[in-house]
Design a protein around this motif. Sequence first.
Motif, mmCIF file in Angstrom:
data_model
loop_
_atom_site.group_PDB
_atom_site.id
_atom_site.type_symbol
_atom_site.label_atom_id
_atom_site.label_comp_id
_atom_site.label_asym_id
_atom_site.label_seq_id
_atom_site.Cartn_x
_atom_site.Cartn_y
_atom_site.Cartn_z
ATOM 1 N N ASN A 1 0.828 -1.197 0.000
ATOM 2 C CA ASN A 1 0.000 0.000 0.000
ATOM 3 C C ASN A 1 0.873 1.261 0.000
ATOM 4 N N ASP A 2 0.480 2.265 -0.784
ATOM 5 C CA ASP A 2 1.232 3.527 -0.867
ATOM 6 C C ASP A 2 0.708 4.499 0.192
ATOM 7 N N TRP A 3 0.965 4.161 1.457
ATOM 8 C CA TRP A 3 0.382 4.936 2.546
ATOM 9 C C TRP A 3 0.932 6.357 2.624
ATOM 10 N N TRP A 4 2.192 6.554 2.235
ATOM 11 C CA TRP A 4 2.722 7.918 2.224
ATOM 12 C C TRP A 4 1.872 8.808 1.323
ATOM 13 N N ARG A 5 1.636 8.336 0.114
ATOM 14 C CA ARG A 5 0.885 9.139 -0.853
ATOM 15 C C ARG A 5 -0.555 9.379 -0.396
ATOM 16 N N ILE A 6 -1.179 8.340 0.155
ATOM 17 C CA ILE A 6 -2.577 8.473 0.560
ATOM 18 C C ILE A 6 -2.738 9.548 1.611
ATOM 19 N N GLN A 7 -1.859 9.547 2.613
ATOM 20 C CA GLN A 7 -2.009 10.566 3.655
ATOM 21 C C GLN A 7 -1.686 11.951 3.114
ATOM 22 N N ASP B 1 -13.121 5.050 3.419
ATOM 23 C CA ASP B 1 -13.926 5.648 2.354
ATOM 24 C C ASP B 1 -13.084 6.538 1.453
ATOM 25 N N PHE B 2 -12.104 7.256 2.022
ATOM 26 C CA PHE B 2 -11.220 8.077 1.191
ATOM 27 C C PHE B 2 -10.432 7.190 0.242
ATOM 28 N N MET B 3 -9.907 6.089 0.756
ATOM 29 C CA MET B 3 -9.136 5.174 -0.084
ATOM 30 C C MET B 3 -9.982 4.608 -1.212
ATOM 31 N N LEU B 4 -11.224 4.272 -0.905
ATOM 32 C CA LEU B 4 -12.111 3.718 -1.928
ATOM 33 C C LEU B 4 -12.458 4.772 -2.980
ATOM 34 N N LYS B 5 -12.802 5.958 -2.535
ATOM 35 C CA LYS B 5 -13.206 7.034 -3.443
ATOM 36 C C LYS B 5 -12.105 7.378 -4.436
ATOM 37 N N HIS B 6 -10.856 7.311 -3.994
ATOM 38 C CA HIS B 6 -9.735 7.742 -4.835
ATOM 39 C C HIS B 6 -8.962 6.577 -5.448
ATOM 40 N N GLY B 7 -9.525 5.382 -5.380
ATOM 41 C CA GLY B 7 -8.948 4.243 -6.085
ATOM 42 C C GLY B 7 -7.753 3.599 -5.412
ATOM 43 N N TYR B 8 -7.524 3.872 -4.128
ATOM 44 C CA TYR B 8 -6.409 3.244 -3.428
ATOM 45 C C TYR B 8 -6.762 1.833 -2.956
ATOM 46 N N ILE B 9 -8.040 1.506 -2.915
ATOM 47 C CA ILE B 9 -8.498 0.126 -2.743
ATOM 48 C C ILE B 9 -9.560 -0.138 -3.805
ATOM 49 N N LYS B 10 -9.677 -1.408 -4.195
ATOM 50 C CA LYS B 10 -10.636 -1.765 -5.240
ATOM 51 C C LYS B 10 -11.987 -2.173 -4.666
ATOM 52 N N ASN B 11 -11.974 -2.760 -3.482
ATOM 53 C CA ASN B 11 -13.196 -3.338 -2.920
ATOM 54 C C ASN B 11 -13.589 -2.651 -1.620
ATOM 55 N N ASP B 12 -14.882 -2.519 -1.430
ATOM 56 C CA ASP B 12 -15.412 -1.924 -0.210
ATOM 57 C C ASP B 12 -15.676 -3.014 0.824
ATOM 58 N N PHE B 13 -15.787 -2.632 2.080
ATOM 59 C CA PHE B 13 -16.164 -3.566 3.134
ATOM 60 C C PHE B 13 -16.722 -2.779 4.310
ATOM 61 N N ASP B 14 -17.436 -3.466 5.193
ATOM 62 C CA ASP B 14 -18.046 -2.866 6.368
ATOM 63 C C ASP B 14 -17.037 -2.911 7.518
ATOM 64 N N VAL B 15 -16.614 -1.754 8.011
ATOM 65 C CA VAL B 15 -15.591 -1.738 9.056
ATOM 66 C C VAL B 15 -16.111 -2.345 10.360
ATOM 67 N N HIS B 16 -17.422 -2.285 10.581
ATOM 68 C CA HIS B 16 -17.983 -2.851 11.806
ATOM 69 C C HIS B 16 -17.991 -4.380 11.757
ATOM 70 N N GLU B 17 -18.133 -4.940 10.571
ATOM 71 C CA GLU B 17 -18.016 -6.391 10.431
ATOM 72 C C GLU B 17 -16.562 -6.834 10.499
ATOM 73 N N TRP B 18 -15.671 -5.959 10.124
ATOM 74 C CA TRP B 18 -14.224 -6.225 10.228
ATOM 75 C C TRP B 18 -13.805 -6.324 11.687
ATOM 76 N N ALA B 19 -14.391 -5.505 12.538
ATOM 77 C CA ALA B 19 -14.012 -5.436 13.941
ATOM 78 C C ALA B 19 -14.396 -6.709 14.689
ATOM 79 N N ALA B 20 -13.565 -7.077 15.669
ATOM 80 C CA ALA B 20 -13.800 -8.267 16.497
ATOM 81 C C ALA B 20 -13.790 -7.853 17.965
ATOM 82 N N PRO B 21 -14.853 -7.193 18.442
ATOM 83 C CA PRO B 21 -14.866 -6.712 19.825
ATOM 84 C C PRO B 21 -14.843 -7.834 20.858
#
Length: 396
Positions: free
Chosen positions: A143-149, A339-359
């Motif tokens: 991931n190009d995290w420098w550029r994204i931020q 959402d910023f990453m998705l909007k600007h093409g830094y990721i291809k696929n969306d996902f639900d962050v709340h389903e990602w979380a494992a409380p």
Amino acid sequence: MANNDVKVTTFENTKLNVRKLDWNEVFYTNCPLISASNVDQELGWTREEFKKLGVDYNYFRYYRETDWYPHYIHNQDNLIRFGGLFPPVHVQADIRRTRLLGVTHAPKEGGCMMVRSRDDIYTMQELKGKKIGISKSMNQVKNDWWRIQEHQGIELMLRINGMTMDDIELVEFPYADDWYNDPKMLEPMLNPSDLWLQRDHKHDLAFRPLETALEKGIIDACYTQSKPLQQLSEATGKFKAIEDLSLHPDWTLQVANIPAAITCSDVMYNEHPELAVAFMKGMIRVGRWSNENKHAAAGILDRQTFYLDVEHTFEGIKPIDIVPNLSPQNMASVEIGKDFMLKHGYIKNDFDVHEWAAPDIIEKAARELLEEEWHKKTMLKLPQAADPLSGAGRVG
């Protein structure tokens, strides 16, 4: 600033190296930022939790077999990562399934716009028609995290000043970014602190990649992280900040590669959840100690982060809750970054962050710590310790 000679790294032209999977050992990796993991690597309390399970716990670069890529693409099932937000979002979206165990947010580090200190520029509006730099990694494996931020920070600073990207000239600086499996970089490391002891990281321009171009006048401004890196640049006397997102009341501006995220593989979560619980027990213990002893924690964190010195680190971590959590506000910050990453093409696929979380993992870790403390204290005065937390009900 296009450069067609810069090497491009892809999955096809690079070889990934990872130590053979053994569930009797767990590895961690972290970024040089404010986290319980960066304190714990000196205290060793999480290693104690794994010793109770008979499991070895080491830094992921402990063995030569593993290169640096697991830190970015989590291609190691028995790895737990604690670091910047953008790489794990990319992993979850496009590479493999992981679980989000907790986050630590730095609510006052939004990002700054830097210009030369002697330039006659004092506002963002005065950058109209001028050149703002942005880096571009040519490594397509990670991931190009420098550029994204940089992208996110520039866009936000322009918007809150009534401007858009059309008002400035964005100048790209491609670089090879191909060191992750370089044999010279694969010397075994017992602790991430070993890396920082080998380099003067507070003055290493690898962490302020566009500063040289700004100094030479190739660009007129560039983004930098506020507080940790801004003051390092300003201490040279060559640069100044004309905008600082951390000074605005809107908390949604403070999300450039943060909150720092803790992730484990879905395999660990599904097949060996006790390992994730052990890690979170260590993070909670160390986080509580750090919150109660901020100055002592600052002395440890100063060795690996980018504040000027211990006192500057202390001031920086005052508003930070170092105990990881999955609070609604922090989860909203994670979603903003995704959402910023998705909007600007830094990721291809969306996902639900709340389903990602494992409380359930952090809850079980907290419960076990409470039970252990209860037994420790009641056994001192009772013939048999009471067991009030043994039921299946939720805590909190």
